[in-house]
Structures are given as structure tokens and as C-alpha cells.
Design a protein around this motif. Structure first.
Motif, PDB file in Angstrom:
ATOM      1  N   TYR A 227       0.807  -1.227   0.000  1.00 10.26           N
ATOM      2  CA  TYR A 227       0.000   0.000   0.000  1.00 10.26           C
ATOM      3  C   TYR A 227       0.838   1.273   0.000  1.00 10.26           C
ATOM      4  N   SER A 228       2.142   1.219   0.314  1.00 13.47           N
ATOM      5  CA  SER A 228       2.909   2.459   0.436  1.00 13.47           C
ATOM      6  C   SER A 228       3.171   3.101  -0.921  1.00 13.47           C
ATOM      7  N   ILE A 229       3.406   2.291  -1.961  1.00 17.42           N
ATOM      8  CA  ILE A 229       3.613   2.855  -3.306  1.00 17.42           C
ATOM      9  C   ILE A 229       2.847   2.052  -4.356  1.00 17.42           C
ATOM     10  N   GLY A 230       1.825   1.338  -3.919  1.00 20.35           N
ATOM     11  CA  GLY A 230       1.030   0.551  -4.862  1.00 20.35           C
ATOM     12  C   GLY A 230      -0.159  -0.078  -4.179  1.00 20.35           C
ATOM     13  N   SER A 231      -0.890  -0.876  -4.921  1.00 25.09           N
ATOM     14  CA  SER A 231      -2.082  -1.532  -4.398  1.00 25.09           C
ATOM     15  C   SER A 231      -1.708  -2.823  -3.671  1.00 25.09           C
ATOM     16  N   TYR A 232      -2.704  -3.451  -3.058  1.00 18.41           N
ATOM     17  CA  TYR A 232      -2.457  -4.734  -2.391  1.00 18.41           C
ATOM     18  C   TYR A 232      -1.974  -5.771  -3.387  1.00 18.41           C
ATOM     19  N   ALA A 233      -2.561  -5.746  -4.592  1.00 14.15           N
ATOM     20  CA  ALA A 233      -2.173  -6.715  -5.621  1.00 14.15           C
ATOM     21  C   ALA A 233      -0.708  -6.548  -6.029  1.00 14.15           C
ATOM     22  N   ASP A 234      -0.201  -5.319  -5.968  1.00 12.10           N
ATOM     23  CA  ASP A 234       1.194  -5.067  -6.313  1.00 12.10           C
ATOM     24  C   ASP A 234       2.142  -5.599  -5.249  1.00 12.10           C
ATOM     25  N   GLY A 235       1.663  -5.630  -4.012  1.00 15.15           N
ATOM     26  CA  GLY A 235       2.485  -6.134  -2.921  1.00 15.15           C
ATOM     27  C   GLY A 235       3.584  -5.162  -2.525  1.00 15.15           C
ATOM     28  N   PRO A 236       4.520  -5.610  -1.678  1.00 21.04           N
ATOM     29  CA  PRO A 236       5.626  -4.751  -1.251  1.00 21.04           C
ATOM     30  C   PRO A 236       6.672  -4.605  -2.351  1.00 21.04           C
ATOM     31  N   ALA A 237       7.576  -3.663  -2.164  1.00 20.75           N
ATOM     32  CA  ALA A 237       8.685  -3.475  -3.092  1.00 20.75           C
ATOM     33  C   ALA A 237       9.959  -3.286  -2.291  1.00 20.75           C
ATOM     34  N   THR A 238      11.075  -3.689  -2.860  1.00 23.42           N
ATOM     35  CA  THR A 238      12.355  -3.524  -2.183  1.00 23.42           C
ATOM     36  C   THR A 238      13.351  -2.814  -3.095  1.00 23.42           C
ATOM     37  N   LEU A 239      14.277  -2.120  -2.469  1.00 24.56           N
ATOM     38  CA  LEU A 239      15.371  -1.462  -3.164  1.00 24.56           C
ATOM     39  C   LEU A 239      16.650  -1.881  -2.454  1.00 24.56           C
ATOM     40  N   ALA A 240      17.498  -2.629  -3.141  1.00 24.85           N
ATOM     41  CA  ALA A 240      18.671  -3.222  -2.491  1.00 24.85           C
ATOM     42  C   ALA A 240      19.965  -2.625  -3.040  1.00 24.85           C
ATOM     43  N   PHE A 241      20.935  -2.491  -2.140  1.00 25.14           N
ATOM     44  CA  PHE A 241      22.266  -2.017  -2.499  1.00 25.14           C
ATOM     45  C   PHE A 241      23.299  -3.001  -1.960  1.00 25.14           C
ATOM     46  N   THR A 242      24.287  -3.324  -2.763  1.00 23.94           N
ATOM     47  CA  THR A 242      25.394  -4.134  -2.266  1.00 23.94           C
ATOM     48  C   THR A 242      26.243  -3.265  -1.335  1.00 23.94           C
ATOM     49  N   TRP A 243      27.123  -3.908  -0.568  1.00 28.40           N
ATOM     50  CA  TRP A 243      28.018  -3.147   0.296  1.00 28.40           C
ATOM     51  C   TRP A 243      28.888  -2.200  -0.532  1.00 28.40           C
ATOM     52  N   LYS A 244      29.290  -2.632  -1.720  1.00 22.83           N
ATOM     53  CA  LYS A 244      30.115  -1.784  -2.572  1.00 22.83           C
ATOM     54  C   LYS A 244      29.345  -0.544  -3.013  1.00 22.83           C
ATOM     55  N   GLN A 245      28.067  -0.720  -3.354  1.00 26.49           N
ATOM     56  CA  GLN A 245      27.255   0.407  -3.800  1.00 26.49           C
ATOM     57  C   GLN A 245      26.966   1.384  -2.662  1.00 26.49           C
ATOM     58  N   ILE A 246      26.661   0.845  -1.493  1.00 22.18           N
ATOM     59  CA  ILE A 246      26.263   1.694  -0.367  1.00 22.18           C
ATOM     60  C   ILE A 246      27.465   2.262   0.368  1.00 22.18           C
ATOM     61  N   GLY A 247      28.639   1.656   0.168  1.00 27.13           N
ATOM     62  CA  GLY A 247      29.835   2.035   0.909  1.00 27.13           C
ATOM     63  C   GLY A 247      30.159   3.521   0.920  1.00 27.13           C
ATOM     64  N   PRO A 248      30.144   4.211  -0.234  1.00 30.70           N
ATOM     65  CA  PRO A 248      30.492   5.640  -0.244  1.00 30.70           C
ATOM     66  C   PRO A 248      29.546   6.511   0.576  1.00 30.70           C
ATOM     67  N   TRP A 249      28.354   5.984   0.884  1.00 35.21           N
ATOM     68  CA  TRP A 249      27.365   6.789   1.607  1.00 35.21           C
ATOM     69  C   TRP A 249      27.311   6.457   3.099  1.00 35.21           C
ATOM     70  N   LEU A 250      27.900   5.354   3.495  1.00 37.98           N
ATOM     71  CA  LEU A 250      27.786   4.910   4.878  1.00 37.98           C
ATOM     72  C   LEU A 250      28.673   5.703   5.821  1.00 37.98           C
ATOM     73  N   ASN A 251      28.151   6.002   6.998  1.00 43.19           N
ATOM     74  CA  ASN A 251      28.923   6.656   8.047  1.00 43.19           C
ATOM     75  C   ASN A 251      29.611   5.650   8.964  1.00 43.19           C
ATOM     76  N   ILE A 252      29.406   4.363   8.697  1.00 42.21           N
ATOM     77  CA  ILE A 252      30.098   3.316   9.439  1.00 42.21           C
ATOM     78  C   ILE A 252      30.966   2.559   8.446  1.00 42.21           C
TER      79      ILE A 252
END
Length: 257
Positions: A227-252
Motif C-alpha cells: 500500500y505504500s507505493i502501490g495496491s495490495y495486488a502489487d504487494g511490497p517493493a524492495t530497493l537493495a544495495f550491495t556493500w560496494k554500492q552503499i559504501g560511499p554513503w555509509l557513516n560506518i
């Protein structure tokens, strides 16, 4: 002198071991209908709950377990209670869930309907800089379908207190722009197209990061509930980043996997 020095060294070793942030242990808990006293008195809903708690021998456990209790308690009680009356402890929340079903069953004893609660809470990632706890759950209390979702609790191992996104991510505004490009690529939406084109319906056609995010061995995941960005039929959605992709943005520090 040698004896005293040995004692000092031993004390330092003990203190170092106690302060090893990656050494925090978690204990598995399980709740089934047979463990609930209310289920001795009347018919009980279908319940399967597995969760973890920090070992109470660790001084950080009080802070950590209070946050776990609040998160799981609110998840469980939200199935049968309004948002302004949620319960912040697991056992009272389970009692409320059972009592709600038993009240329903008392009014409609011939109805074949039964409530369902399935919840699995576990450590999805842990090192000296981060502990990420994930919760996958499903509830059914009548109607055409139930509701399933996920939740994360991302803890600072040193303090036991949950990180905010601002603490985890450097320059959230710029990261959001980066995440939108990743979301578009992941879902085949052109950079110059409306973000709500296709199956997604963002409020005011503006991309946003969801409140639910956590970590696993592969990297970081953002979870958009049903329901956050679609209908019940659409279900949930995920956005994934590998450690390499997220690394430049992480504060840890990025873990060495």
C-alpha cells in the motif's frame, strides 16, 4: 611485581573482551498457543512467534531488549488495536491478540474463521559497528486477506540504541537522488519518465525512501510495505544495495566480507 602486572594484564584482557561489540549474544525465544495461559481457557488463534533477545548477562541487553519488546509488541497489537493504543511489550500484545480472537469467537462460535499470527525475528547482520535485526510477519483477523510485512531495527553495538538514517547515511538528500536512479534502473523506469509510471504510485509523483530499512550479508535493503507505493495486488517493493554500492554513503565502515 610480576604478580601485580599479570593481574593488571588479565583485567585489561577481561575488559577488552567485555567491550568487544561483535561479541553480543542473542537468545532465541519461541511462543506458541500452548505457552499462553489464555489458550487454556478457550479456543486459541493460530500463533507462531520466534524472536531473539540480547543475552541478559550483557549490560547493553536492557536497552536493546526494551527496543525489541516495543517493536514486536506494536507489530502484534497493531493487528487488533488502533494506532494510538498500541502495546509496547510482547506478552501483553500477544494476550490482546488472543483476547480479540476469543471475543470474536464468543460472539460467532459457528464461524470457521480463525486469527493467524506468524512472526520471525532474527539477527540479519552483526559486526562491531552494526547489529541489524529483521522481522518478517503475517497477520490475519478476518476479511478478504491478511497482511504481511517486514521491519528492521538497526542498533549501535556500543550503546545498544537504534541508529537513525541520518546517523547511518551521509547526506541523505544526495543519497535519495542516487537511490531514485537505482530504483528506476531496477524497475525499468526511464530517468525522464514520471516515477509513478507503471505499477508504482508515489505521493505527488515524488520518489522517497521508506521508513523501513536494514542490512544483511549482501548489503542494505529498503522495504516499501504493501500500500505504500502501490495496491495490495502489487504487494511490497524492495530497493537493495550491495556493500560496494552503499559504501560511499555509509557513516560506518563497510564490513570486510
Amino acid at each position: 611485581m610480576k604478580i601485580r602486572l599479570s593481574f593488571v594484564l588479565l583485567s585489561l584482557l577481561i575488559l577488552t573482551a567485555c567491550s568487544d561489540q561483535s561479541s553480543l549474544n542473542f537468545v532465541q525465544k519461541e511462543v506458541s498457543p500452548g505457552a499462553l495461559s489464555l489458550c487454556d481457557q478457550s479456543k486459541c488463534p493460530e500463533i507462531s512467534v520466534f524472536y531473539v533477545e540480547a543475552d541478559q548477562a550483557d549490560p547493553r541487553s536492557t536497552v536493546i531488549n526494551a527496543q525489541i519488546e516495543q517493536e514486536l509488541g506494536e507489530i502484534i497489537s497493531s493487528a487488533v488495536m488502533p494506532g494510538d493504543s498500541l502495546i509496547s511489550e510482547v506478552q501483553p500484545a500477544l494476550d490482546a491478540f488472543v483476547k480479540s480472537f476469543q471475543d470474536y469467537y464468543g460472539d460467532f462460535p459457528e464461524d470457521a474463521l480463525t486469527y493467524q499470527l506468524e512472526l520471525e525475528h532474527r539477527v540479519s547482520f552483526q559486526n562491531e559497528d552494526l547489529i541489524s535485526l529483521s522481522t518478517v510477519y503475517y497477520t490475519y483477523t478476518g476479511g478478504a486477506h491478511g497482511y504481511g510485512s517486514e521491519s528492521y531495527l538497526n542498533l549501535n553495538p556500543e550503546t545498544g540504541i537504534a541508529y537513525s538514517l541520518l546517523e547511518l547515511i551521509d547526506d541523505v538528500e544526495e543519497f535519495t537522488a542516487f537511490a531514485e536512479r537505482q530504483f528506476r534502473t531496477q524497475n525499468g523506469i526511464a530517468l525522464d519518465a514520471n516515477i509513478s509510471s507503471g505499477q508504482f504510485l508515489f505521493d505527488e509523483d515524488t520518489f522517497f525512501l521508506p521508513d523501513t530499512y536494514g542490512f544483511n550479508e549482501s548489503g542494505m535493503v529498503f522495504y516499501y510495505p504493501t500500500y505504500s507505493i502501490g495496491s495490495y495486488a502489487d504487494g511490497p517493493a524492495t530497493l537493495a544495495f550491495t556493500w560496494k554500492q552503499i559504501g560511499p554513503w555509509l557513516n560506518i565502515p563497510v564490513p570486510a566480507l
